[in-house]
Design an enzyme around this catalytic site. Sequence first.
Site: not given
Ligand SMILES: [Zn+2]
Length: 680
Positions: A472, A468-469, A475
């Site tokens: 990010h 998940h991290e 991104h």
């Molecule tokens: Zn998040």
Amino acid sequence: MNNPLLEEWETPFGTPPFNIIETSHFKPAFEEAIKSAAEEIKIITENSEKPDFENTIATLDRSGESLGRITSLFFNLNSAETNKALQEIAQAVSPLLTRFSNDITLNRKLFSRIKTVYESKATSGLTTEQKILTERKYRSFILGGAALKEEERERFRSISEELATLSLKFEENILEETNSFELHTTDSDSLAGLPESSIELASSEAEKNKKPGWIFTLHFPSYVPFMQYSERRDLRERMFKAYGSRAFRANSFDNRSNAVNIANLRLEIARMLGFKTYAEMVLGDRMADTPEKVEKFLEELYQASKPAAQRDFESVRIFAENMGHTGKIEKYDWAFYSEKLKKKLYDIDDEILKPYFSLEKVESAILGLANQLYGITFKRNTTIPVYHPEVKTFEVYDSDNSFLSILYIDYHPRPGKNGGAWMTSYRDQKNTGGNDVRPFISIVANFTRPSETRPSLLSFNELTTILHEFGHSLHGMLTKCTYESLSGTNVARDFVELPSQFMENFAFEKEWLDTWATHYLTGEKIPVDMITRIKEASTFNEGYACFRQLSFGFLDMAWHTIKKPVDKNISDFESAAMARTELFPPIEGLNMSASFAHIFGGGYAAGYYGYKWAEVLDADAFSYFTETGIFNRETSKSFRKNILEKGGTDNPQDLYVRFRGKHHTIDAFLRRSGLTRKTG
Ligand SMILES: [Zn+2]
């Protein structure tokens, strides 16, 4: 005086010089940087030329570079490696920063220039990115009260302050009520069914309070396992009622009137700023940009998940009956029987999985995944200064060897680190006059440290957390924008979790796990049936879970779409909003709104739907990958080009359609969570 925070950073890639920064540098640096940022604003407002995009909006976006650099460095440090001194500085500089940002928002000359540019944005030949930046700046001034008349400003400021105080009070009351309850017992019969870890925690809690026996509390590590495992139904009932009646007990920590006052004041603010409801005001820059869109979304999911929710409810009820339960299933029975049924159906737990997920393997697998999808490479660099020796640093390069980013990873818990995991940045990407300034991205986590005999082994949940991290981070690292405040993760609130949740999907893919997940001792590959069971278990009771999330979404929207002040009692208000998602018999004296900190304390007002919105999006996006092959280069290229590189430079809906070739639907989400399964 030499202050490295205010000088050029002569470090590899110009990264923060943690090795020479001292605590005493921060306060004077903040003061100095605020002063020079104010000077830069003055240059904009005193410009005698006609306001245009470049001399107003773009210049404003570039202003305060030094302040931004110090601010992100300081607050990142304060989250990842803090101490008393840093906390005191945070207390001291926070009001300075608030005052400075208010001074900007309420600067009439500045606002009037922004307004001029905003009003001519359609005809002045701006690019999409420039138009969006103009709209964003304008909107933030409007919501900050810049367009109000002098006499309204007074009222606006006083409501803003009152709201801040009320929200704080709201959260303090919940904390107080959570802390004030304890279930104290000296009777070992009360422990029936509880796991060892839960009993140990209760015993140390009692010891801490100098009492004999065991103490159970409403804090999650104590409360959750109690509700899942305790065989004492009477005690589960007591715990559950205590939890559900927090800040709703007619004592001095009661939140009833606070909730009503917050909702009514929010309505008043929205009205002053020209909106019909508070939801309309905050949703304006979201992907779901009107209350109608949010309501339509919730309704669609409601209809789609209702049969599954009822099916889940029934199967737990029947299972409970078979276990000898008589009478109705109450709310405080749900977690208990669900857990037992889950164990029976899937027989899977963390301890069995952990040996396959050693941190070292996970790291190389994730960096390798990014290479496979986007062709990017990671090179360790041990000369970049770090704030703690445990922090790892990488140089990140594109497939053509051009430099993309610096990546910091800080894996393990320390006393000065906040809980949880997050991605942040020390520098955001921007392009000034053809010079592409690349970002410095950081991942901070709290994973178990290796011991003398065992490497750091992640739980399955931690595996999805790091994915998940890392999502990010991609991104943040791959972004290619012009203006800093639109680059990377600076996107709409209900769009920002797409890249992160998207990455979590890989944890369930045999095709990926097969390439790396091996037992740290035996080297044996993770068994296929284990992967299958992980996947199946992830859909367990998802219909019910979805329904519950929706009920909170409905409640949130009800509070924030009021068109006149609420005058009826909060219980009636809540029942009206949540009745259609209720599967259990009601319990007198319980209330959700009084402890709904997400919407009355934190920043999720008219935003709770966002959790499900993001899931629907990431499922739809990932289904494109499963259709075309999860490592398909064309698909990943499109995801990179249209989503990961674009930041907030275009309408998120348009970005998504460009990637996907069509609008998203809820179908992939329903399939993934098993909600489309037929009964029987
Ligand atoms: Zn998040």
